[in-house]
Design a protein around this motif. Sequence first.
Motif, PDB file in Angstrom:
ATOM      1  N   PRO A 177       0.734  -1.219   0.190  1.00 26.76           N
ATOM      2  CA  PRO A 177       0.103   0.039  -0.168  1.00 26.76           C
ATOM      3  C   PRO A 177       0.999   1.391  -0.087  1.00 26.76           C
ATOM      4  O   PRO A 177       0.369   2.370  -0.342  1.00 26.76           O
ATOM      5  CB  PRO A 177      -0.916  -0.330   1.265  1.00 26.76           C
ATOM      6  CG  PRO A 177      -0.943  -1.462   1.767  1.00 26.76           C
ATOM      7  CD  PRO A 177       0.584  -2.103   1.255  1.00 26.76           C
ATOM      8  N   ALA A 178       2.122   0.997   0.272  1.00 22.72           N
ATOM      9  CA  ALA A 178       3.097   2.358   0.403  1.00 22.72           C
ATOM     10  C   ALA A 178       3.357   2.993  -1.007  1.00 22.72           C
ATOM     11  O   ALA A 178       2.828   2.540  -1.855  1.00 22.72           O
ATOM     12  CB  ALA A 178       4.355   1.949   1.107  1.00 22.72           C
ATOM     13  N   THR A 179       3.741   4.301  -0.944  1.00 27.91           N
ATOM     14  CA  THR A 179       4.096   4.968  -1.784  1.00 27.91           C
ATOM     15  C   THR A 179       5.485   4.506  -2.621  1.00 27.91           C
ATOM     16  O   THR A 179       5.414   4.572  -3.915  1.00 27.91           O
ATOM     17  CB  THR A 179       4.353   6.494  -1.717  1.00 27.91           C
ATOM     18  OG1 THR A 179       5.143   6.773  -0.832  1.00 27.91           O
ATOM     19  CG2 THR A 179       3.021   7.048  -1.461  1.00 27.91           C
ATOM     20  N   PHE A 237      18.227  -6.006  -4.407  1.00 23.89           N
ATOM     21  CA  PHE A 237      17.242  -5.274  -3.956  1.00 23.89           C
ATOM     22  C   PHE A 237      16.451  -4.737  -4.888  1.00 23.89           C
ATOM     23  O   PHE A 237      17.115  -4.055  -5.986  1.00 23.89           O
ATOM     24  CB  PHE A 237      17.181  -4.465  -2.763  1.00 23.89           C
ATOM     25  CG  PHE A 237      18.159  -3.468  -2.971  1.00 23.89           C
ATOM     26  CD1 PHE A 237      17.665  -2.135  -3.247  1.00 23.89           C
ATOM     27  CD2 PHE A 237      19.686  -3.299  -2.745  1.00 23.89           C
ATOM     28  CE1 PHE A 237      18.177  -0.961  -3.203  1.00 23.89           C
ATOM     29  CE2 PHE A 237      20.218  -2.252  -3.066  1.00 23.89           C
ATOM     30  CZ  PHE A 237      19.830  -1.140  -3.341  1.00 23.89           C
ATOM     31  N   GLU A 238      15.222  -4.216  -4.908  1.00 24.57           N
ATOM     32  CA  GLU A 238      14.519  -3.044  -5.715  1.00 24.57           C
ATOM     33  C   GLU A 238      13.673  -2.403  -5.008  1.00 24.57           C
ATOM     34  O   GLU A 238      12.915  -2.712  -4.134  1.00 24.57           O
ATOM     35  CB  GLU A 238      13.501  -3.957  -6.864  1.00 24.57           C
ATOM     36  CG  GLU A 238      14.152  -4.935  -7.615  1.00 24.57           C
ATOM     37  CD  GLU A 238      14.122  -6.293  -7.113  1.00 24.57           C
ATOM     38  OE1 GLU A 238      15.017  -7.229  -7.587  1.00 24.57           O
ATOM     39  OE2 GLU A 238      13.270  -6.765  -6.484  1.00 24.57           O
ATOM     40  N   ILE A 239      13.457  -0.937  -5.541  1.00 25.85           N
ATOM     41  CA  ILE A 239      12.696  -0.105  -4.811  1.00 25.85           C
ATOM     42  C   ILE A 239      11.497   0.317  -5.865  1.00 25.85           C
ATOM     43  O   ILE A 239      11.962   0.889  -6.954  1.00 25.85           O
ATOM     44  CB  ILE A 239      13.322   1.109  -4.357  1.00 25.85           C
ATOM     45  CG1 ILE A 239      14.318   0.638  -3.185  1.00 25.85           C
ATOM     46  CG2 ILE A 239      12.366   2.117  -3.821  1.00 25.85           C
ATOM     47  CD1 ILE A 239      14.900   1.885  -2.572  1.00 25.85           C
ATOM     48  N   GLU A 240      10.345  -0.191  -5.829  1.00 23.71           N
ATOM     49  CA  GLU A 240       9.404   0.166  -6.796  1.00 23.71           C
ATOM     50  C   GLU A 240       8.407   1.277  -6.464  1.00 23.71           C
ATOM     51  O   GLU A 240       8.169   1.285  -4.996  1.00 23.71           O
ATOM     52  CB  GLU A 240       8.554  -1.188  -7.286  1.00 23.71           C
ATOM     53  CG  GLU A 240       9.721  -1.951  -7.825  1.00 23.71           C
ATOM     54  CD  GLU A 240       8.802  -3.290  -8.132  1.00 23.71           C
ATOM     55  OE1 GLU A 240       8.118  -3.175  -9.423  1.00 23.71           O
ATOM     56  OE2 GLU A 240       8.691  -4.416  -7.429  1.00 23.71           O
ATOM     57  N   LYS A 241       7.814   1.679  -7.334  1.00 26.94           N
ATOM     58  CA  LYS A 241       6.507   2.489  -6.911  1.00 26.94           C
ATOM     59  C   LYS A 241       5.414   1.646  -6.373  1.00 26.94           C
ATOM     60  O   LYS A 241       5.067   0.713  -7.178  1.00 26.94           O
ATOM     61  CB  LYS A 241       5.996   3.361  -8.147  1.00 26.94           C
ATOM     62  CG  LYS A 241       4.817   4.411  -7.932  1.00 26.94           C
ATOM     63  CD  LYS A 241       4.690   5.067  -9.249  1.00 26.94           C
ATOM     64  CE  LYS A 241       3.499   6.345  -8.945  1.00 26.94           C
ATOM     65  NZ  LYS A 241       2.936   6.847 -10.127  1.00 26.94           N
ATOM     66  N   GLY A 242       4.717   2.247  -5.417  1.00 23.21           N
ATOM     67  CA  GLY A 242       3.913   1.296  -4.815  1.00 23.21           C
ATOM     68  C   GLY A 242       2.497   1.693  -5.092  1.00 23.21           C
ATOM     69  O   GLY A 242       2.232   2.477  -6.098  1.00 23.21           O
ATOM     70  N   LEU A 243       1.283   1.151  -4.363  1.00 20.61           N
ATOM     71  CA  LEU A 243       0.106   1.668  -4.646  1.00 20.61           C
ATOM     72  C   LEU A 243      -0.369   2.994  -4.291  1.00 20.61           C
ATOM     73  O   LEU A 243      -1.269   3.557  -4.698  1.00 20.61           O
ATOM     74  CB  LEU A 243      -1.011   0.812  -3.939  1.00 20.61           C
ATOM     75  CG  LEU A 243      -0.774  -0.994  -4.227  1.00 20.61           C
ATOM     76  CD1 LEU A 243      -1.774  -1.733  -3.352  1.00 20.61           C
ATOM     77  CD2 LEU A 243      -0.968  -1.172  -5.678  1.00 20.61           C
ATOM     78  N   GLY A 244       0.526   3.602  -3.337  1.00 23.02           N
ATOM     79  CA  GLY A 244       0.427   5.123  -3.285  1.00 23.02           C
ATOM     80  C   GLY A 244      -0.945   5.256  -2.184  1.00 23.02           C
ATOM     81  O   GLY A 244      -1.296   6.447  -2.295  1.00 23.02           O
ATOM     82  N   LEU A 245      -1.197   4.357  -1.543  1.00 26.09           N
ATOM     83  CA  LEU A 245      -2.434   4.527  -0.656  1.00 26.09           C
ATOM     84  C   LEU A 245      -2.068   5.192   0.684  1.00 26.09           C
ATOM     85  O   LEU A 245      -2.754   5.789   1.326  1.00 26.09           O
ATOM     86  CB  LEU A 245      -3.019   3.265  -0.358  1.00 26.09           C
ATOM     87  CG  LEU A 245      -3.834   2.596  -1.635  1.00 26.09           C
ATOM     88  CD1 LEU A 245      -4.366   1.033  -1.165  1.00 26.09           C
ATOM     89  CD2 LEU A 245      -4.735   3.305  -2.409  1.00 26.09           C
ATOM     90  N   LYS A 246      -0.706   4.826   1.231  1.00 26.79           N
ATOM     91  CA  LYS A 246      -0.198   5.339   2.326  1.00 26.79           C
ATOM     92  C   LYS A 246       1.074   6.031   2.203  1.00 26.79           C
ATOM     93  O   LYS A 246       1.972   5.517   1.346  1.00 26.79           O
ATOM     94  CB  LYS A 246      -0.308   4.292   3.594  1.00 26.79           C
ATOM     95  CG  LYS A 246      -1.602   3.509   3.689  1.00 26.79           C
ATOM     96  CD  LYS A 246      -2.480   4.662   4.415  1.00 26.79           C
ATOM     97  CE  LYS A 246      -3.986   4.111   4.680  1.00 26.79           C
ATOM     98  NZ  LYS A 246      -4.725   4.979   5.300  1.00 26.79           N
ATOM     99  N   ASN A 247       1.406   6.945   2.882  1.00 28.31           N
ATOM    100  CA  ASN A 247       2.500   7.520   3.202  1.00 28.31           C
ATOM    101  C   ASN A 247       3.683   7.093   4.049  1.00 28.31           C
ATOM    102  O   ASN A 247       4.664   7.537   4.409  1.00 28.31           O
ATOM    103  CB  ASN A 247       2.632   9.255   3.201  1.00 28.31           C
ATOM    104  CG  ASN A 247       2.104   9.401   4.666  1.00 28.31           C
ATOM    105  OD1 ASN A 247       1.356   8.588   5.466  1.00 28.31           O
ATOM    106  ND2 ASN A 247       2.183  10.619   5.152  1.00 28.31           N
ATOM    107  N   TYR A 248       3.449   5.811   4.584  1.00 30.45           N
ATOM    108  CA  TYR A 248       4.434   4.979   5.326  1.00 30.45           C
ATOM    109  C   TYR A 248       4.429   3.546   4.809  1.00 30.45           C
ATOM    110  O   TYR A 248       3.630   3.146   4.052  1.00 30.45           O
ATOM    111  CB  TYR A 248       3.958   5.065   6.779  1.00 30.45           C
ATOM    112  CG  TYR A 248       2.506   4.336   7.069  1.00 30.45           C
ATOM    113  CD1 TYR A 248       2.369   3.053   7.026  1.00 30.45           C
ATOM    114  CD2 TYR A 248       1.410   5.156   7.124  1.00 30.45           C
ATOM    115  CE1 TYR A 248       1.209   2.553   7.140  1.00 30.45           C
ATOM    116  CE2 TYR A 248       0.246   4.658   7.036  1.00 30.45           C
ATOM    117  CZ  TYR A 248       0.113   3.446   7.154  1.00 30.45           C
ATOM    118  OH  TYR A 248      -1.142   2.723   7.400  1.00 30.45           O
TER     119      TYR A 248
END
Length: 257
Positions: free
Chosen positions: A154-156, A169-180
């Motif tokens: 759910p995170a950004t 490791f990867e850092i991807e764009k999340g669902l953007g529902l929460k800012n944590y």
Amino acid sequence: MKLVYTSNLGCPYDDGKMVKAATIDNSNGFVDVLKKLIIKTGTFMFISNRWEKETPPSQPKDEVFNDYHYTNEEFAKATYETFCNSGFKFKKLILVDCEYDGDFEKDLKNSDFIFIQNGHTPRGLKILKKLKFEKFIKSFDGVVLFCGTAAKLPATKVLSTHHGNLQEFEIEKGLGLKNYSVRPHTDIKTKYAFNKKYRNRIKLIKEFSKSIPVIAMGAKHFVVDDGKLTFYGKNKMFVNGKAKNITETNIKNLFKL
């Protein structure tokens, strides 16, 4: 919309050869909390992480979670029956995987409880985005349970680590529902200090926390977000590369709840 994050549901029962319904462990009060949150028990929606009905032989080893011995239908049904055995008398199960041909927006809206299966993090994120989950869930009025690795979605921003390797490791764009961000299976204990994989994972989480606050959730702990954050168990948080204790003041300041 009420979000529930848990590291490990502990069921349905799976011994590596078969999967079947069980009863949810309530020793940490998890079932009691869910009963207060889930007001209606009409439709239970299960969103698969595997997506394919069965794991194909060509699947990369790091994406397989010992799931050759059951189909999506068998696992979803066992999960559904596990909740029913635990006091949630749902009347209908909807399985969302590669064979689903319903109206997702309509079915989601009419569901009372949505179970997001744990598993491979990038694949789970890809599935939810394909369904436009982040768009339709904003008007949802029920409870969504993000189980295990799904708690990160759910995170950004979403951090996927691989076997405690600092280079993988990867850092991807999340669902953007929460800012944590919520990090499951992360018990902060001194006894793990000499475990190299654990130390590497913590290093990655600390670095990741410079871009988004991270809640580290223990194996048997869970978090509820229903307009405010409520913590069950000894969770920690990482902010700007540093570990912090979770306090009401810290949460209000960080997440503006």
